[in-house]
Design a protein around this motif. Structure first.
Motif, PDB file in Angstrom:
ATOM      1  N   SER A 150       0.868  -1.170   0.000  1.00  0.00           N
ATOM      2  CA  SER A 150       0.000   0.000   0.000  1.00  0.00           C
ATOM      3  C   SER A 150       0.902   1.216   0.000  1.00  0.00           C
ATOM      4  O   SER A 150       1.959   1.226   0.627  1.00  0.00           O
ATOM      5  N   SER A 151       0.510   2.226  -0.723  1.00  0.00           N
ATOM      6  CA  SER A 151       1.359   3.397  -0.914  1.00  0.00           C
ATOM      7  C   SER A 151       1.465   4.182   0.390  1.00  0.00           C
ATOM      8  O   SER A 151       0.467   4.597   0.967  1.00  0.00           O
ATOM      9  N   ARG A 152       2.714   4.382   0.845  1.00  0.00           N
ATOM     10  CA  ARG A 152       2.972   5.029   2.145  1.00  0.00           C
ATOM     11  C   ARG A 152       3.798   6.298   1.957  1.00  0.00           C
ATOM     12  O   ARG A 152       4.477   6.481   0.947  1.00  0.00           O
ATOM     13  N   SER A 153       3.782   7.128   2.980  1.00  0.00           N
ATOM     14  CA  SER A 153       4.522   8.396   2.909  1.00  0.00           C
ATOM     15  C   SER A 153       6.024   8.193   2.952  1.00  0.00           C
ATOM     16  O   SER A 153       6.788   9.021   2.436  1.00  0.00           O
ATOM     17  N   ASP A 154       6.484   7.110   3.582  1.00  0.00           N
ATOM     18  CA  ASP A 154       7.907   6.766   3.612  1.00  0.00           C
ATOM     19  C   ASP A 154       8.030   5.303   4.024  1.00  0.00           C
ATOM     20  O   ASP A 154       7.021   4.609   4.150  1.00  0.00           O
ATOM     21  N   ASN A 155       9.266   4.831   4.257  1.00  0.00           N
ATOM     22  CA  ASN A 155       9.461   3.412   4.562  1.00  0.00           C
ATOM     23  C   ASN A 155       9.498   3.119   6.059  1.00  0.00           C
ATOM     24  O   ASN A 155       9.857   2.014   6.466  1.00  0.00           O
ATOM     25  N   SER A 156       9.121   4.077   6.887  1.00  0.00           N
ATOM     26  CA  SER A 156       9.163   3.868   8.332  1.00  0.00           C
ATOM     27  C   SER A 156       7.907   3.163   8.819  1.00  0.00           C
ATOM     28  O   SER A 156       6.925   3.025   8.094  1.00  0.00           O
ATOM     29  N   CYS A 157       7.929   2.749  10.080  1.00  0.00           N
ATOM     30  CA  CYS A 157       6.751   2.139  10.685  1.00  0.00           C
ATOM     31  C   CYS A 157       5.806   3.183  11.265  1.00  0.00           C
ATOM     32  O   CYS A 157       4.800   2.841  11.893  1.00  0.00           O
TER      33      CYS A 157
END
Length: 496
Positions: A150-157
């Motif tokens: 799913s498209s996220r703002s960055d690769n963090s949790c």
């Protein structure tokens, strides 16, 4: 009311049946070091029914053809040992992986680790909050792998949702260090084209190769452009996982794959793979790729080579997953008819659509072919409120027999025999009744796997279940042990 009993009155076949312990939980916020999912893999859905459909569901329960709301029923050879409800992670439960005395359970909000040393009383060891559907999960040594599709703002949790049309959006693979099971650490991330719907490990001594399956490109997605006709191959050094990187993107469909409709009405257009299963001991892989089924060689794991490809444009809608038998002369492919968001186990759909397809592997070497033999579908009719679909399962290791346990969402858990690939049959089952009688609802087991003598199931809504089967046909498997199990990386149970 919840009860445990068999329901012999329900043994009517599709096509003639009416449609109808204390927990020690540590919530961890891990630190940092879309492709469009099929509907059932995206969000829990609820679709209103008409008054007549609701009445039919109620009547099916009253007649005994369908269990009551949340009622548990099972065959006489299955025992329900335990259920652990959701806790801190309230998203959809997804896939499972195993290592030693631990089970690792994916969830759209992250993942949960259970101590299953006592299968009758699983204990929560850790819960890791790391949102990003669908969090397909696997483990190898001290590493845990998590898919973000799913498209996220960055690769963090701590990321948030962000449109895939934005170039800065991220989706792909995350890697955790699980040497301390109570405190997993996020150590690496690799962005992949169209994200990572599922992934498959090809473990080696010094490295782990990861085959990333994803699909549904769009001209409007900067990081998911068509054509998307292959898979991403990631190489992860065990001693330096932070150096993980993509080493290849092999093209599996040079002709573009199945065109789908209108050429093949009701069939998904192939724009990538949904799931791949490897059998490293035989250097083989089977790919379930939307409109196509694949058999390929992984002798060179960075450069998989297609051996054969098949389509079923009559009864299959979406090739979802694959399972080899132990001798590697059969493959079971599943069809996720309705995308995991529809009631498909009823008279209207029938026994062939939304079923498993059983294929024999004939010939030798690069001349092997996939030859269709039969379909298998659970013959226990489900209410029209119940999302029921062929989903994730594993073989049960018994020499001389081909046995499988499989999840069917609200169709429950099925144990079946395909030793005779032309005449498969169910030999055991476990299921819950409808979640409601007035809405079509996504629930039920996402995954059901056999591991070291027990069946473990991750129910989308109800939590983690442990089952035991006692049957002369499956009992020999109780003597078989493995130290690690990722079902999409099938072990050779008998060559040890």
């Amino acid at each position: 009311m919840t009860s445990l009993h068999t329901t012999p009155v329900r043994r009517r076949r599709l096509g003639v049946a009416a449609a109808a312990a204390g927990l020690f939980a540590t919530l961890l916020m891990a630190g940092p070091a879309a492709a469009t999912p099929d509907p059932g893999d995206a969000t829990a859905s609820r679709t209103e029914l008409s008054a007549s459909q609701e009445a039919e569901a109620t009547a099916a329960i009253a007649s005994g053809e369908v269990p009551g709301v949340d009622e548990i029923v099972h065959s006489s050879n299955i025992t329900h040992l335990a259920n652990v409800p959701k806790d801190a992670l309230q998203g959809l439960n997804t896939d499972l992986a195993f290592q030693g005395k631990y089970a690792f359970a994916g969830n759209y909000d992250g993942f949960r680790i259970f101590d299953i040393s006592n299968p009758k009383a699983p204990r929560t060891v850790a819960q890791v909050l790391c949102p990003g559907s669908q969090n397909d999960i696997s483990v190898s040594g001290n590493l845990l792998f998590l898919s973000t599709d799913s498209s996220r703002s960055d690769n963090s949790c701590t990321s948030t949702t962000q449109p895939a049309t934005e170039k800065s959006s991220w989706e792909g693979m995350k890697v955790f260090d699980i040497s301390d099971k109570r405190n997993p650490k996020y150590v690496a991330a690799v962005e992949t084209s169209c994200g990572s719907h599922t992934h498959t490990l090809v473990p080696e001594r010094n490295n782990v190769y990861v085959y990333v399956s994803s699909y549904s490109p769009s001209e409007t997605f900067p990081d998911c452009q068509p054509p998307h006709d292959g898979i991403s191959v990631i190489k992860v050094p065990r001693k330096a996982p932070e150096e993980a990187r993509i080493v290849n993107f092999p093209v599996l469909f040079p002709d573009g794959g199945n065109p789908g409709g209108p050429t093949n009405p009701g069939v998904s257009k192939t724009t990538g793979c949904h799931d791949i299963t490897v059998l490293p001991s035989k250097d083989l892989a089977a790919g379930a790729c939307m409109g196509d089924g694949l058999l390929f060689s992984i002798k060179d794991p960075e450069n998989p080579k297609i051996i054969d490809r098949v389509q079923d444009n009559v009864n299959f809608a979406f090739w979802h997953s694959a399972t080899f038998n132990q001798r590697a002369d059969k493959v079971v492919f599943t069809d996720e008819l309705g995308g995991g968001g529809a009631a498909t186990c009823n008279e209207e759909i029938g026994p062939k659509r939304g079923a498993d397809g059983i294929y024999d592997i004939v010939g030798k070497g690069d001349h092997r072919k996939l030859v269709f033999r039969s379909y298998f579908k659970i013959d226990r009719p489900q209410a029209d409120t119940e999302v029921c679909v062929a989903h994730n399962g594993s073989i049960i290791p018994v020499k001389g027999r081909d046995l499988m346990v499989q999840a069917w969402y609200q169709g429950g858990v099925s144990v079946w025999d395909f030793t005779d690939s032309s005449h498969p049959k169910e030999i055991g089952f476990f299921e819950r009744g409808p979640v409601t009688t007035d809405q079509v609802t996504t629930a039920g087991p996402w995954s059901a796997y056999y591991y070291n003598g027990y069946i473990y199931s991750n129910d989308i809504a109800k939590g983690f279940d442990v089952l035991k089967i006692d049957d002369r046909r499956t009992d020999p498997a109780k003597r078989v042990r493995t130290d690690e199990l990722n079902v999409q990386t099938q072990p050779d149970y008998f060559d040890r």
